[in-house]
Design a protein around this motif. Structure first.
Motif, PDB file in Angstrom:
ATOM      1  N   PRO A  66      85.604 -32.794   1.842  1.00  0.00           N
ATOM      2  CA  PRO A  66      85.257 -31.384   1.624  1.00  0.00           C
ATOM      3  C   PRO A  66      83.930 -31.229   2.202  1.00  0.00           C
ATOM      4  O   PRO A  66      83.192 -32.120   2.502  1.00  0.00           O
ATOM      5  CB  PRO A  66      85.339 -31.494  -0.079  1.00  0.00           C
ATOM      6  N   ALA A  67      83.704 -29.817   2.071  1.00  0.00           N
ATOM      7  CA  ALA A  67      82.110 -29.345   2.439  1.00  0.00           C
ATOM      8  C   ALA A  67      81.969 -28.298   1.484  1.00  0.00           C
ATOM      9  O   ALA A  67      83.052 -27.315   1.327  1.00  0.00           O
ATOM     10  CB  ALA A  67      81.850 -28.966   3.984  1.00  0.00           C
ATOM     11  N   ILE A  68      80.637 -27.884   1.290  1.00  0.00           N
ATOM     12  CA  ILE A  68      80.481 -26.660   0.459  1.00  0.00           C
ATOM     13  C   ILE A  68      79.342 -25.775   1.212  1.00  0.00           C
ATOM     14  O   ILE A  68      78.402 -26.454   1.908  1.00  0.00           O
ATOM     15  CB  ILE A  68      80.163 -26.814  -1.093  1.00  0.00           C
ATOM     16  N   VAL A  69      79.399 -24.657   0.878  1.00  0.00           N
ATOM     17  CA  VAL A  69      78.192 -23.591   1.252  1.00  0.00           C
ATOM     18  C   VAL A  69      77.604 -22.999  -0.020  1.00  0.00           C
ATOM     19  O   VAL A  69      78.548 -22.274  -0.555  1.00  0.00           O
ATOM     20  CB  VAL A  69      78.634 -22.781   2.485  1.00  0.00           C
ATOM     21  N   ASP A  70      76.487 -23.096  -0.100  1.00  0.00           N
ATOM     22  CA  ASP A  70      75.955 -22.322  -1.149  1.00  0.00           C
ATOM     23  C   ASP A  70      75.045 -21.053  -0.821  1.00  0.00           C
ATOM     24  O   ASP A  70      73.984 -21.084  -0.221  1.00  0.00           O
ATOM     25  CB  ASP A  70      74.606 -23.185  -1.664  1.00  0.00           C
ATOM     26  N   HIS A  71      75.950 -19.999  -0.787  1.00  0.00           N
ATOM     27  CA  HIS A  71      75.354 -18.830  -0.483  1.00  0.00           C
ATOM     28  C   HIS A  71      74.260 -18.201  -1.039  1.00  0.00           C
ATOM     29  O   HIS A  71      73.659 -17.368  -0.547  1.00  0.00           O
ATOM     30  CB  HIS A  71      76.608 -17.789  -0.451  1.00  0.00           C
ATOM     31  N   ASP A  72      74.113 -18.762  -2.251  1.00  0.00           N
ATOM     32  CA  ASP A  72      72.914 -18.424  -3.205  1.00  0.00           C
ATOM     33  C   ASP A  72      71.759 -18.873  -2.846  1.00  0.00           C
ATOM     34  O   ASP A  72      70.654 -18.693  -3.283  1.00  0.00           O
ATOM     35  CB  ASP A  72      73.305 -18.243  -4.556  1.00  0.00           C
ATOM     36  N   ARG A  73      71.612 -19.982  -1.808  1.00  0.00           N
ATOM     37  CA  ARG A  73      70.525 -20.768  -1.582  1.00  0.00           C
ATOM     38  C   ARG A  73      70.330 -21.113  -0.311  1.00  0.00           C
ATOM     39  O   ARG A  73      70.563 -21.936   0.649  1.00  0.00           O
ATOM     40  CB  ARG A  73      70.660 -22.165  -2.058  1.00  0.00           C
ATOM     41  N   ASN A  74      70.464 -19.712   0.478  1.00  0.00           N
ATOM     42  CA  ASN A  74      70.239 -19.473   1.905  1.00  0.00           C
ATOM     43  C   ASN A  74      71.290 -20.184   2.759  1.00  0.00           C
ATOM     44  O   ASN A  74      71.143 -20.769   4.005  1.00  0.00           O
ATOM     45  CB  ASN A  74      68.854 -19.909   2.367  1.00  0.00           C
ATOM     46  N   LYS A  75      72.455 -20.032   2.154  1.00  0.00           N
ATOM     47  CA  LYS A  75      73.698 -20.702   3.006  1.00  0.00           C
ATOM     48  C   LYS A  75      73.570 -22.074   3.054  1.00  0.00           C
ATOM     49  O   LYS A  75      73.937 -22.628   4.236  1.00  0.00           O
ATOM     50  CB  LYS A  75      74.125 -19.756   4.092  1.00  0.00           C
ATOM     51  N   PHE A  76      72.854 -22.774   2.246  1.00  0.00           N
ATOM     52  CA  PHE A  76      72.889 -24.334   2.415  1.00  0.00           C
ATOM     53  C   PHE A  76      74.238 -25.068   2.509  1.00  0.00           C
ATOM     54  O   PHE A  76      74.924 -24.674   1.549  1.00  0.00           O
ATOM     55  CB  PHE A  76      71.950 -24.607   1.380  1.00  0.00           C
ATOM     56  N   ALA A  77      74.413 -25.946   3.314  1.00  0.00           N
ATOM     57  CA  ALA A  77      75.578 -26.748   3.619  1.00  0.00           C
ATOM     58  C   ALA A  77      75.516 -27.915   2.883  1.00  0.00           C
ATOM     59  O   ALA A  77      74.410 -28.479   3.341  1.00  0.00           O
ATOM     60  CB  ALA A  77      75.986 -26.455   4.893  1.00  0.00           C
ATOM     61  N   VAL A  78      76.439 -28.450   2.262  1.00  0.00           N
ATOM     62  CA  VAL A  78      76.480 -29.940   1.823  1.00  0.00           C
ATOM     63  C   VAL A  78      78.025 -30.535   2.407  1.00  0.00           C
ATOM     64  O   VAL A  78      78.774 -29.826   2.134  1.00  0.00           O
ATOM     65  CB  VAL A  78      76.219 -29.935   0.613  1.00  0.00           C
ATOM     66  N   PHE A  79      77.762 -31.547   2.985  1.00  0.00           N
ATOM     67  CA  PHE A  79      79.308 -32.537   3.055  1.00  0.00           C
ATOM     68  C   PHE A  79      78.924 -33.892   2.669  1.00  0.00           C
ATOM     69  O   PHE A  79      78.047 -34.206   2.150  1.00  0.00           O
ATOM     70  CB  PHE A  79      79.384 -32.318   4.622  1.00  0.00           C
ATOM     71  N   GLU A  80      80.000 -34.485   2.480  1.00  0.00           N
ATOM     72  CA  GLU A  80      80.435 -35.658   1.899  1.00  0.00           C
ATOM     73  C   GLU A  80      80.496 -35.185   0.250  1.00  0.00           C
ATOM     74  O   GLU A  80      79.668 -34.857  -0.407  1.00  0.00           O
ATOM     75  CB  GLU A  80      79.370 -36.778   2.074  1.00  0.00           C
ATOM     76  N   GLY A  81      81.640 -35.952  -0.387  1.00  0.00           N
ATOM     77  CA  GLY A  81      81.964 -35.851  -1.686  1.00  0.00           C
ATOM     78  C   GLY A  81      80.898 -36.222  -2.533  1.00  0.00           C
ATOM     79  O   GLY A  81      80.554 -35.416  -3.513  1.00  0.00           O
ATOM     80  N   LEU A  82      80.342 -37.353  -2.515  1.00  0.00           N
ATOM     81  CA  LEU A  82      79.251 -37.938  -3.264  1.00  0.00           C
ATOM     82  C   LEU A  82      78.064 -37.015  -3.422  1.00  0.00           C
ATOM     83  O   LEU A  82      77.695 -36.695  -4.385  1.00  0.00           O
ATOM     84  CB  LEU A  82      79.028 -39.328  -2.816  1.00  0.00           C
ATOM     85  N   ALA A  83      77.661 -36.553  -2.102  1.00  0.00           N
ATOM     86  CA  ALA A  83      76.325 -35.586  -1.959  1.00  0.00           C
ATOM     87  C   ALA A  83      76.687 -34.367  -2.551  1.00  0.00           C
ATOM     88  O   ALA A  83      75.906 -33.657  -3.439  1.00  0.00           O
ATOM     89  CB  ALA A  83      76.227 -35.496  -0.573  1.00  0.00           C
ATOM     90  N   ILE A  84      78.059 -33.756  -2.467  1.00  0.00           N
ATOM     91  CA  ILE A  84      78.186 -32.499  -2.970  1.00  0.00           C
ATOM     92  C   ILE A  84      78.408 -32.614  -4.625  1.00  0.00           C
ATOM     93  O   ILE A  84      77.756 -31.646  -5.178  1.00  0.00           O
ATOM     94  CB  ILE A  84      79.675 -32.016  -2.455  1.00  0.00           C
ATOM     95  N   LEU A  85      78.753 -33.628  -5.321  1.00  0.00           N
ATOM     96  CA  LEU A  85      78.795 -33.748  -6.555  1.00  0.00           C
ATOM     97  C   LEU A  85      77.583 -33.649  -6.888  1.00  0.00           C
ATOM     98  O   LEU A  85      77.093 -33.089  -8.200  1.00  0.00           O
ATOM     99  CB  LEU A  85      79.625 -34.960  -7.355  1.00  0.00           C
ATOM    100  N   ASN A  86      76.534 -34.398  -6.499  1.00  0.00           N
ATOM    101  CA  ASN A  86      75.251 -34.709  -7.059  1.00  0.00           C
ATOM    102  C   ASN A  86      74.470 -33.122  -6.778  1.00  0.00           C
ATOM    103  O   ASN A  86      73.832 -32.908  -7.573  1.00  0.00           O
ATOM    104  CB  ASN A  86      74.403 -35.718  -6.503  1.00  0.00           C
TER     105      ASN A  86
END
Length: 335
Positions: free
Chosen positions: A135-155
């Protein structure tokens, strides 16, 4: 789980009718047609949907729709946008997002990225997830900050969106370190080993007995460690359901498919049952759907009880794995 593995599982041709029906707040389409494969046919994986019932890219009522289209970029303007697929690693994040929604009202949008079509390799996706994996996520509320890797996303999600530590722990606590350790254990151990067990025992074109007994055996060893951990506690860390449990759930929920006999690990089974009682966990497993997955322990047990041919095939598969173990003198030990 690799794209090649899932490619051998999922149906190739899907049509959806009357798609605007809902179950527990999620789009549940009715399957009109799909091809069979050698275990059970996996139904439709939704293309995109917002947990806040956004009408963006949802299906009009009573309309036949070709769901072959894949996402070509981001669709949300605010909140968390999840790019995922129905894999153990994907479920980690949808479960946490559903828990955050239930606890704090945190809304999110998701899109299904079909890894069998290599959508995760397209430039728009690798710009967000350089490894080309969900998975990957994009946090649109934090300047479209993207995070990849499940462990990193959970944290990341716990750090920014769990202020009351309902699913995580203060960074200066011992429980924070314990959770970090068990999540690293899953990320570098149980997940990769169970994934290799799936590949070599079920999907590799060349059946290699050494590889089969090596990875199935190592997966069993790791389950033994988890079983010992859960012998005297309800959850992995801190006496509460947390991100440490979420990191494991998708994998444990398909342990049978991987050749693991859950009867060997009663404490893990009780923990799994306990986690599955949570409504947000059930909703998380429905993203992108369906729930239960045909590869889940419960669904496979039901299939084998109802289909003699598949039961026969499962017995033959178990015999093959047992023969691989015997050939190399494998004996279960853990830790």
């Amino acid at each position: 789980m690799s794209a090649n593995t899932l490619r051998s599982l999922l149906a190739r041709h899907i049509r959806v009718v009357s798609a605007r029906s809902y179950s527990q707040g999620f789009l549940v389409p009715h399957i009109k047609h799909f091809n069979n494969y050698n275990t059970t046919a996996l139904p439709y994986r939704a293309s995109s949907y917002s947990s806040s019932y956004s009408t963006s890219r949802t299906t009009p009522p009573n309309q036949d729709v070709d769901m072959a289209a894949e996402p070509t970029g981001l669709i949300a303007k605010s909140g968390i946008e999840l790019l995922t697929f129905g894999t153990p690693n994907g479920f980690k994040i949808s479960i946490l997002l559903e828990e955050l929604k239930a606890a704090y009202g945190k809304e999110y949008t998701w899109q299904s990225v079909n890894i069998m079509k290599n959508t995760q390799k397209e430039p728009w996706f690798t710009a967000l997830s350089p490894n080309g994996r969900i998975p990957a996520i994009v946090d649109h509320d934090r300047n479209k900050f993207a995070v990849f890797e499940g462990l990193a996303i959970l944290n990341y999600l716990a750090r920014h969106y769990d202020p009351e530590f309902k699913f995580s722990f203060p960074v200066d606590s011992d429980e924070y370190s314990e959770a970090e350790q068990w999540m690293a254990w899953q990320h570098g151990g149980l997940g990769p080993m169970q994934g290799q067990a799936n590949h070599f025992a079920r999907f590799a074109k060349e059946k290699l007995p050494y590889a089969v007994q090596r990875y199935v055996g190592e997966t069993e060893r790791l389950y033994g460690i988890l079983d010992a951990r859960l012998k005297t506690r309800d959850f992995v860390v801190g006496g509460k359901f947390s991100v440490a449990d979420m990191s494991l759930l998708g994998w444990v929920n398909m342990a049978t498919f991987s050749g693991v006999d859950m009867a060997m690990f009663p404490n893990v089974q009780k923990w799994l049952d306990r986690c599955l009682e949570r409504p947000a966990v059930q909703k998380g497993f429905a993203v992108p759907g369906p729930n239960p997955s045909p590869m889940s322990n419960a669904a496979l047990a039901k299939t084998l009880a109802e289909d003699p041919e598949k039961k026969k095939a499962a017995d033959e598969q178990k015999k093959f794995v047992d023969e691989c173990k015997e050939k190399y003198g494998y004996k279960y030990t853990s830790p």
